[in-house]
Design a protein around this motif. Structure first.
Motif, PDB file in Angstrom:
ATOM      1  N   GLU A   2      85.351   7.170  54.853  1.00  0.00           N
ATOM      2  CA  GLU A   2      85.262   5.771  55.265  1.00  0.00           C
ATOM      3  C   GLU A   2      85.562   5.651  56.752  1.00  0.00           C
ATOM      4  O   GLU A   2      86.555   6.161  57.237  1.00  0.00           O
ATOM      5  CB  GLU A   2      86.233   4.927  54.449  1.00  0.00           C
ATOM      6  N   GLY A   3      84.656   5.017  57.482  1.00  0.00           N
ATOM      7  CA  GLY A   3      84.852   4.789  58.904  1.00  0.00           C
ATOM      8  C   GLY A   3      84.494   5.981  59.766  1.00  0.00           C
ATOM      9  O   GLY A   3      84.684   5.955  60.967  1.00  0.00           O
ATOM     10  N   ALA A   4      83.973   7.051  59.163  1.00  0.00           N
ATOM     11  CA  ALA A   4      83.644   8.253  59.938  1.00  0.00           C
ATOM     12  C   ALA A   4      82.150   8.534  59.834  1.00  0.00           C
ATOM     13  O   ALA A   4      81.480   8.094  58.908  1.00  0.00           O
ATOM     14  CB  ALA A   4      84.429   9.449  59.411  1.00  0.00           C
ATOM     15  N   ALA A   5      81.651   9.267  60.809  1.00  0.00           N
ATOM     16  CA  ALA A   5      80.250   9.673  60.776  1.00  0.00           C
ATOM     17  C   ALA A   5      80.071  10.766  59.735  1.00  0.00           C
ATOM     18  O   ALA A   5      81.000  11.513  59.456  1.00  0.00           O
ATOM     19  CB  ALA A   5      79.836  10.198  62.157  1.00  0.00           C
ATOM     20  N   PRO A   6      78.879  10.876  59.143  1.00  0.00           N
ATOM     21  CA  PRO A   6      78.654  11.920  58.150  1.00  0.00           C
ATOM     22  C   PRO A   6      78.869  13.305  58.767  1.00  0.00           C
ATOM     23  O   PRO A   6      78.472  13.548  59.890  1.00  0.00           O
ATOM     24  CB  PRO A   6      77.188  11.734  57.746  1.00  0.00           C
ATOM     25  N   ALA A   7      79.498  14.174  58.017  1.00  0.00           N
ATOM     26  CA  ALA A   7      79.771  15.523  58.507  1.00  0.00           C
ATOM     27  C   ALA A   7      78.494  16.357  58.468  1.00  0.00           C
ATOM     28  O   ALA A   7      77.798  16.389  57.460  1.00  0.00           O
ATOM     29  CB  ALA A   7      80.851  16.180  57.652  1.00  0.00           C
ATOM     30  N   ALA A   8      78.191  17.018  59.573  1.00  0.00           N
ATOM     31  CA  ALA A   8      76.972  17.817  59.662  1.00  0.00           C
ATOM     32  C   ALA A   8      77.037  19.041  58.758  1.00  0.00           C
ATOM     33  O   ALA A   8      76.030  19.474  58.227  1.00  0.00           O
ATOM     34  CB  ALA A   8      76.741  18.245  61.111  1.00  0.00           C
ATOM     35  N   GLU A   9      78.234  19.592  58.564  1.00  0.00           N
ATOM     36  CA  GLU A   9      78.345  20.797  57.761  1.00  0.00           C
ATOM     37  C   GLU A   9      78.351  20.515  56.255  1.00  0.00           C
ATOM     38  O   GLU A   9      78.263  21.419  55.460  1.00  0.00           O
ATOM     39  CB  GLU A   9      79.595  21.592  58.153  1.00  0.00           C
ATOM     40  N   SER A  10      78.497  19.268  55.858  1.00  0.00           N
ATOM     41  CA  SER A  10      78.531  18.911  54.448  1.00  0.00           C
ATOM     42  C   SER A  10      77.102  18.821  53.911  1.00  0.00           C
ATOM     43  O   SER A  10      76.414  17.845  54.137  1.00  0.00           O
ATOM     44  CB  SER A  10      79.254  17.579  54.259  1.00  0.00           C
ATOM     45  N   ARG A  11      76.667  19.856  53.222  1.00  0.00           N
ATOM     46  CA  ARG A  11      75.309  19.876  52.690  1.00  0.00           C
ATOM     47  C   ARG A  11      75.287  19.668  51.184  1.00  0.00           C
ATOM     48  O   ARG A  11      74.264  19.853  50.551  1.00  0.00           O
ATOM     49  CB  ARG A  11      74.616  21.199  53.041  1.00  0.00           C
ATOM     50  N   THR A  12      76.410  19.331  50.600  1.00  0.00           N
ATOM     51  CA  THR A  12      76.474  19.078  49.169  1.00  0.00           C
ATOM     52  C   THR A  12      76.289  17.584  48.941  1.00  0.00           C
ATOM     53  O   THR A  12      77.103  16.782  49.388  1.00  0.00           O
ATOM     54  CB  THR A  12      77.836  19.524  48.604  1.00  0.00           C
ATOM     55  N   ASP A  13      75.204  17.222  48.255  1.00  0.00           N
ATOM     56  CA  ASP A  13      74.998  15.799  48.005  1.00  0.00           C
ATOM     57  C   ASP A  13      75.874  15.333  46.838  1.00  0.00           C
ATOM     58  O   ASP A  13      76.522  16.132  46.160  1.00  0.00           O
ATOM     59  CB  ASP A  13      73.515  15.477  47.794  1.00  0.00           C
ATOM     60  N   LEU A  14      75.906  14.024  46.642  1.00  0.00           N
ATOM     61  CA  LEU A  14      76.776  13.466  45.612  1.00  0.00           C
ATOM     62  C   LEU A  14      76.334  13.852  44.206  1.00  0.00           C
ATOM     63  O   LEU A  14      77.163  13.904  43.297  1.00  0.00           O
ATOM     64  CB  LEU A  14      76.857  11.947  45.754  1.00  0.00           C
ATOM     65  N   TYR A  15      75.069  14.153  44.018  1.00  0.00           N
ATOM     66  CA  TYR A  15      74.612  14.606  42.705  1.00  0.00           C
ATOM     67  C   TYR A  15      75.260  15.953  42.358  1.00  0.00           C
ATOM     68  O   TYR A  15      75.743  16.145  41.237  1.00  0.00           O
ATOM     69  CB  TYR A  15      73.085  14.723  42.669  1.00  0.00           C
ATOM     70  N   GLU A  16      75.283  16.859  43.328  1.00  0.00           N
ATOM     71  CA  GLU A  16      75.911  18.166  43.104  1.00  0.00           C
ATOM     72  C   GLU A  16      77.414  18.001  42.869  1.00  0.00           C
ATOM     73  O   GLU A  16      77.990  18.684  42.018  1.00  0.00           O
ATOM     74  CB  GLU A  16      75.659  19.090  44.289  1.00  0.00           C
ATOM     75  N   ARG A  17      78.031  17.097  43.605  1.00  0.00           N
ATOM     76  CA  ARG A  17      79.461  16.836  43.399  1.00  0.00           C
ATOM     77  C   ARG A  17      79.704  16.236  42.023  1.00  0.00           C
ATOM     78  O   ARG A  17      80.687  16.566  41.366  1.00  0.00           O
ATOM     79  CB  ARG A  17      79.998  15.890  44.472  1.00  0.00           C
ATOM     80  N   TYR A  18      78.823  15.346  41.596  1.00  0.00           N
ATOM     81  CA  TYR A  18      78.939  14.754  40.262  1.00  0.00           C
ATOM     82  C   TYR A  18      78.896  15.850  39.206  1.00  0.00           C
ATOM     83  O   TYR A  18      79.727  15.874  38.290  1.00  0.00           O
ATOM     84  CB  TYR A  18      77.810  13.736  40.046  1.00  0.00           C
ATOM     85  N   GLN A  19      77.931  16.755  39.333  1.00  0.00           N
ATOM     86  CA  GLN A  19      77.817  17.856  38.378  1.00  0.00           C
ATOM     87  C   GLN A  19      79.076  18.721  38.385  1.00  0.00           C
ATOM     88  O   GLN A  19      79.564  19.134  37.334  1.00  0.00           O
ATOM     89  CB  GLN A  19      76.577  18.714  38.688  1.00  0.00           C
ATOM     90  N   LEU A  20      79.602  18.989  39.571  1.00  0.00           N
ATOM     91  CA  LEU A  20      80.809  19.796  39.700  1.00  0.00           C
ATOM     92  C   LEU A  20      82.009  19.096  39.054  1.00  0.00           C
ATOM     93  O   LEU A  20      82.768  19.702  38.291  1.00  0.00           O
ATOM     94  CB  LEU A  20      81.100  20.091  41.171  1.00  0.00           C
ATOM     95  N   LEU A  21      82.176  17.818  39.342  1.00  0.00           N
ATOM     96  CA  LEU A  21      83.295  17.070  38.785  1.00  0.00           C
ATOM     97  C   LEU A  21      83.210  16.997  37.260  1.00  0.00           C
ATOM     98  O   LEU A  21      84.224  17.092  36.564  1.00  0.00           O
ATOM     99  CB  LEU A  21      83.358  15.665  39.393  1.00  0.00           C
ATOM    100  N   LYS A  22      81.996  16.853  36.735  1.00  0.00           N
ATOM    101  CA  LYS A  22      81.806  16.847  35.278  1.00  0.00           C
ATOM    102  C   LYS A  22      82.151  18.214  34.690  1.00  0.00           C
ATOM    103  O   LYS A  22      82.707  18.295  33.600  1.00  0.00           O
ATOM    104  CB  LYS A  22      80.369  16.480  34.921  1.00  0.00           C
ATOM    105  N   ALA A  23      81.816  19.291  35.389  1.00  0.00           N
ATOM    106  CA  ALA A  23      82.081  20.639  34.892  1.00  0.00           C
ATOM    107  C   ALA A  23      83.573  20.979  34.954  1.00  0.00           C
ATOM    108  O   ALA A  23      84.077  21.732  34.116  1.00  0.00           O
ATOM    109  CB  ALA A  23      81.283  21.662  35.697  1.00  0.00           C
ATOM    110  N   ILE A  24      84.276  20.433  35.926  1.00  0.00           N
ATOM    111  CA  ILE A  24      85.699  20.739  36.103  1.00  0.00           C
ATOM    112  C   ILE A  24      86.549  20.069  35.029  1.00  0.00           C
ATOM    113  O   ILE A  24      87.533  20.644  34.562  1.00  0.00           O
ATOM    114  CB  ILE A  24      86.165  20.310  37.507  1.00  0.00           C
ATOM    115  N   LYS A  25      86.179  18.872  34.608  1.00  0.00           N
ATOM    116  CA  LYS A  25      87.014  18.108  33.677  1.00  0.00           C
ATOM    117  C   LYS A  25      87.344  18.888  32.400  1.00  0.00           C
ATOM    118  O   LYS A  25      88.519  18.976  32.029  1.00  0.00           O
ATOM    119  CB  LYS A  25      86.361  16.770  33.341  1.00  0.00           C
ATOM    120  N   PRO A  26      86.365  19.488  31.707  1.00  0.00           N
ATOM    121  CA  PRO A  26      86.727  20.237  30.490  1.00  0.00           C
ATOM    122  C   PRO A  26      87.634  21.437  30.778  1.00  0.00           C
ATOM    123  O   PRO A  26      88.479  21.779  29.960  1.00  0.00           O
ATOM    124  CB  PRO A  26      85.383  20.715  29.933  1.00  0.00           C
ATOM    125  N   MET A  27      87.466  22.043  31.951  1.00  0.00           N
ATOM    126  CA  MET A  27      88.332  23.171  32.297  1.00  0.00           C
ATOM    127  C   MET A  27      89.775  22.705  32.467  1.00  0.00           C
ATOM    128  O   MET A  27      90.706  23.380  32.037  1.00  0.00           O
ATOM    129  CB  MET A  27      87.843  23.854  33.578  1.00  0.00           C
TER     130      MET A  27
END
Length: 133
Positions: free
Chosen positions: A29-54
């Motif tokens: 919030e309040g910052a410019a998008p990070a150039a090195e961040s190439r993981t979109d929110l869909y990939e993060r969503y998948q990761l967060l869903k996969a982590i929960k059962p673990m």
């Protein structure tokens, strides 16, 4: 811990169309998008869903571990047991601190993803509500 499970449950309830998160990149919030961040929110969503059962499985099996007879040494003196106990307490404290930091980070990411998804839906609803002349 409860905040993490609450955040993931809310995310699972609200994110009905995860594909809307494809190509949307996180930004602080309040910052410019990070150039090195190439993981979109869909990939993060998948990761967060996969982590929960673990995390759930880890919590469920955490109480199952008890020291075996081979792990205990009956020949050690009480002095070394006291030092070993202090070491174990320190290691446990570090472990719990690390776990808390990871869960706080995951909770923050989950809440940010859910907020961003809600913003995307609002934008879609606003654009559909305007007449196309």
């Amino acid at each position: 811990m409860e905040q993490y499970f609450s955040a993931t449950q809310k995310m699972e309830q609200e994110v009905m169309f995860p594909s809307l998160l494809r190509g949307v990149f996180p930004q602080e919030e309040g910052a410019a998008p990070a150039a090195e961040s190439r993981t979109d929110l869909y990939e993060r969503y998948q990761l967060l869903k996969a982590i929960k059962p673990m995390v759930e499985k880890g919590l469920a099996s955490g109480g199952d571990q008890s020291p075996s007879r081979a792990d205990t040494d009956g020949d050690t003196s009480l002095d070394s047991n006291g030092a070993e106990d202090a070491q174990l307490e320190e290691r446990l404290s570090q472990h719990l601190t690390g776990l808390q930091q990871v869960l706080t980070h995951l909770t923050r990411d989950t809440n940010a993803l859910t907020r961003r998804y809600s913003q995307i839906l609002e934008q879609i609803n606003l654009s559909e509500g305007q007449p196309s002349w």
